[in-house]
Motif scaffolding. Structure first.
Motif, PDB file in Angstrom:
ATOM      1  N   CYS A  40       0.939  -1.092   0.125  1.00 44.53           N
ATOM      2  CA  CYS A  40       0.011   0.118  -0.030  1.00 44.53           C
ATOM      3  C   CYS A  40       0.773   1.121  -0.140  1.00 44.53           C
ATOM      4  O   CYS A  40       0.394   2.372  -0.718  1.00 44.53           O
ATOM      5  CB  CYS A  40      -0.909   0.198   1.297  1.00 44.53           C
ATOM      6  SG  CYS A  40      -2.129  -1.240   0.992  1.00 44.53           S
ATOM      7  N   LEU A  41       2.018   1.051   0.788  1.00 47.33           N
ATOM      8  CA  LEU A  41       2.951   2.410   0.771  1.00 47.33           C
ATOM      9  C   LEU A  41       3.438   2.636  -0.840  1.00 47.33           C
ATOM     10  O   LEU A  41       3.637   3.696  -1.036  1.00 47.33           O
ATOM     11  CB  LEU A  41       3.985   2.074   1.559  1.00 47.33           C
ATOM     12  CG  LEU A  41       3.577   2.424   3.047  1.00 47.33           C
ATOM     13  CD1 LEU A  41       5.022   2.158   3.912  1.00 47.33           C
ATOM     14  CD2 LEU A  41       3.605   4.170   3.139  1.00 47.33           C
ATOM     15  N   ALA A  42       3.749   1.430  -1.304  1.00 42.01           N
ATOM     16  CA  ALA A  42       4.088   1.709  -2.840  1.00 42.01           C
ATOM     17  C   ALA A  42       3.193   2.366  -3.546  1.00 42.01           C
ATOM     18  O   ALA A  42       3.444   3.237  -4.521  1.00 42.01           O
ATOM     19  CB  ALA A  42       4.329   0.316  -3.493  1.00 42.01           C
ATOM     20  N   GLY A  43       1.729   2.077  -3.354  1.00 40.78           N
ATOM     21  CA  GLY A  43       0.715   2.672  -4.114  1.00 40.78           C
ATOM     22  C   GLY A  43       0.705   4.140  -3.596  1.00 40.78           C
ATOM     23  O   GLY A  43       0.434   4.956  -4.531  1.00 40.78           O
ATOM     24  N   ILE A  44       1.297   4.703  -2.464  1.00 38.07           N
ATOM     25  CA  ILE A  44       0.967   5.992  -2.083  1.00 38.07           C
ATOM     26  C   ILE A  44       2.281   6.662  -2.713  1.00 38.07           C
ATOM     27  O   ILE A  44       2.106   7.638  -3.054  1.00 38.07           O
ATOM     28  CB  ILE A  44       0.963   6.232  -0.465  1.00 38.07           C
ATOM     29  CG1 ILE A  44      -0.186   5.555   0.077  1.00 38.07           C
ATOM     30  CG2 ILE A  44       1.414   7.363  -0.078  1.00 38.07           C
ATOM     31  CD1 ILE A  44      -0.372   5.434   1.475  1.00 38.07           C
ATOM     32  N   TYR A  45       3.344   5.919  -2.930  1.00 40.85           N
ATOM     33  CA  TYR A  45       4.305   6.662  -3.559  1.00 40.85           C
ATOM     34  C   TYR A  45       4.156   6.852  -4.918  1.00 40.85           C
ATOM     35  O   TYR A  45       4.353   7.907  -5.741  1.00 40.85           O
ATOM     36  CB  TYR A  45       5.744   5.792  -3.266  1.00 40.85           C
ATOM     37  CG  TYR A  45       6.275   5.531  -2.240  1.00 40.85           C
ATOM     38  CD1 TYR A  45       6.243   6.396  -1.311  1.00 40.85           C
ATOM     39  CD2 TYR A  45       7.126   4.382  -1.896  1.00 40.85           C
ATOM     40  CE1 TYR A  45       6.604   6.316  -0.157  1.00 40.85           C
ATOM     41  CE2 TYR A  45       7.696   4.355  -0.597  1.00 40.85           C
ATOM     42  CZ  TYR A  45       7.269   5.081   0.174  1.00 40.85           C
ATOM     43  OH  TYR A  45       7.850   5.059   1.475  1.00 40.85           O
ATOM     44  N   LEU A  46       3.413   5.938  -5.671  1.00 40.14           N
ATOM     45  CA  LEU A  46       2.604   6.223  -7.103  1.00 40.14           C
ATOM     46  C   LEU A  46       1.951   7.498  -6.920  1.00 40.14           C
ATOM     47  O   LEU A  46       1.944   8.428  -7.923  1.00 40.14           O
ATOM     48  CB  LEU A  46       1.924   5.137  -7.660  1.00 40.14           C
ATOM     49  CG  LEU A  46       2.908   3.678  -8.431  1.00 40.14           C
ATOM     50  CD1 LEU A  46       1.835   2.843  -8.636  1.00 40.14           C
ATOM     51  CD2 LEU A  46       3.718   4.239  -9.263  1.00 40.14           C
ATOM     52  N   LEU A  47       1.230   7.695  -5.939  1.00 38.10           N
ATOM     53  CA  LEU A  47       0.453   8.755  -6.014  1.00 38.10           C
ATOM     54  C   LEU A  47       1.015  10.123  -5.879  1.00 38.10           C
ATOM     55  O   LEU A  47       0.638  11.097  -6.143  1.00 38.10           O
ATOM     56  CB  LEU A  47      -0.810   9.027  -4.782  1.00 38.10           C
ATOM     57  CG  LEU A  47      -2.135   7.995  -4.808  1.00 38.10           C
ATOM     58  CD1 LEU A  47      -2.683   8.079  -3.682  1.00 38.10           C
ATOM     59  CD2 LEU A  47      -2.784   8.447  -5.960  1.00 38.10           C
ATOM     60  N   LEU A  48       2.163  10.068  -4.995  1.00 36.42           N
ATOM     61  CA  LEU A  48       3.321  11.229  -4.983  1.00 36.42           C
ATOM     62  C   LEU A  48       4.350  11.350  -6.183  1.00 36.42           C
ATOM     63  O   LEU A  48       5.119  11.963  -6.052  1.00 36.42           O
ATOM     64  CB  LEU A  48       4.047  11.083  -3.652  1.00 36.42           C
ATOM     65  CG  LEU A  48       3.248  11.293  -2.372  1.00 36.42           C
ATOM     66  CD1 LEU A  48       4.153  10.458  -0.976  1.00 36.42           C
ATOM     67  CD2 LEU A  48       3.258  12.762  -2.345  1.00 36.42           C
TER      68      LEU A  48
END
Lengths: 170, 100
Positions: free
Chosen positions: A40-48
């Motif tokens: 999920c953190l990887a997904g948040i990095y994509l959002l960033l």
């Protein structure tokens, strides 16, 4: 709108999985929930708009490090440990209390400090035009060349250390 | 557009969960996982600041943090294995060979 929805979804899953990591009795379950948190953190990095970091997160963290964790858990015989119940109520209450105090403190700092600063040289549009990975690579091999080389030495030391520690007789 | 403070709050929550796990659990492998959680919270703060301040330095830093975390995990887990061979336990309270 869609971005906000995605962020809330990922943030909620990350938080729940992180809490489950520390309350699970079985270490294998803890490791699986930690993998969910990292994804999920990887997904948040994509959002960033940091796709390189997101891919590295999945490869290095969710891949390499967590496989290492699961490998060690499988190597050790933890059946005896699972049955142990630690009944130190004071420690539990105090630990959760201190965690809450820490969270409140960090929240207070974030709300009182101005979170703005002088802008850097890489606005998101420019990075997107150049390619995120290319910008990271260019910086790594020019401005950050010395730290990059030091990290390679560090990894070599870690490999040697792990092999020495894994010997039968230390 | 999600604001910077929401990312930082998520980072703070993750860090606090890591600290609580470190304080509560006695299984040294789960303590190790709590440390990984805290490192990831710091990484999230780095990337969020890097995005909102238009700088790439945060992402480079995360790269180095991940390399250090990998080295730390390898050596730490090797120490846990060596310790398990000596003491037959992963309970942090019983690992007191160096305690006077």
């Amino acid at each position: 709108m869609f971005e906000t929805f995605l962020f809330v979804l990922l943030a909620v899953v990350t938080t729940i999985a992180a809490i489950l990591v520390i309350v699970q009795r079985n270490p294998v379950a803890s490791a699986i929930y930690l993998i969910i948190t990292l994804f999920c953190l990887a997904g948040i990095y994509l959002l960033l708009s940091a796709p390189f970091i997101a891919v590295i997160q999945v490869l290095v963290y969710a891949g390499a490090i967590m496989v290492l964790f699961l490998f060690v858990i499988m190597l050790l015989n933890l059946e005896k440990e699972k049955k142990l119940i630690y009944r130190n109520r004071l420690q539990k209450v105090l630990g959760v209390f201190l965690g809450g105090v820490l969270l409140a403190q960090i929240g207070m700092i974030f709300s009182s400090v101005l979170l703005e600063g002088s802008k850097g040289k890489f606005p998101a549009e420019k990075v997107a035009a150049l390619g995120n990975t290319e910008v990271v690579a260019r910086l790594l091999f020019t401005d950050f060349l010395l730290p990059f080389e030091i990290v390679s030495v560090l990894l070599l030391v870690a490999i040697v250390g792990a092999i020495v520690l894994a010997k039968k007789q230390i | 557009m999600v604001s910077l403070s929401s990312y930082l709050i998520l980072s703070a929550i993750l860090f606090s969960v890591g600290v609580v796990g470190f304080l509560l659990r006695r299984n040294i492998i789960v303590i190790f996982m709590s440390i990984e959680l805290m490192l990831n919270a710091a990484n999230l703060a780095f990337v969020a600041f890097s995005r909102f301040l238009d700088s790439m330095d945060g992402q480079i830093f995360v790269f180095f943090v991940m390399a250090v975390a990998a080295a730390e995990a390898v050596v730490g887990l090797a120490i846990i294995m060596a310790m398990y061979r000596v003491k037959e336990t992963v309970n942090a309270d019983e690992m007191n060979l160096m305690k006077w």
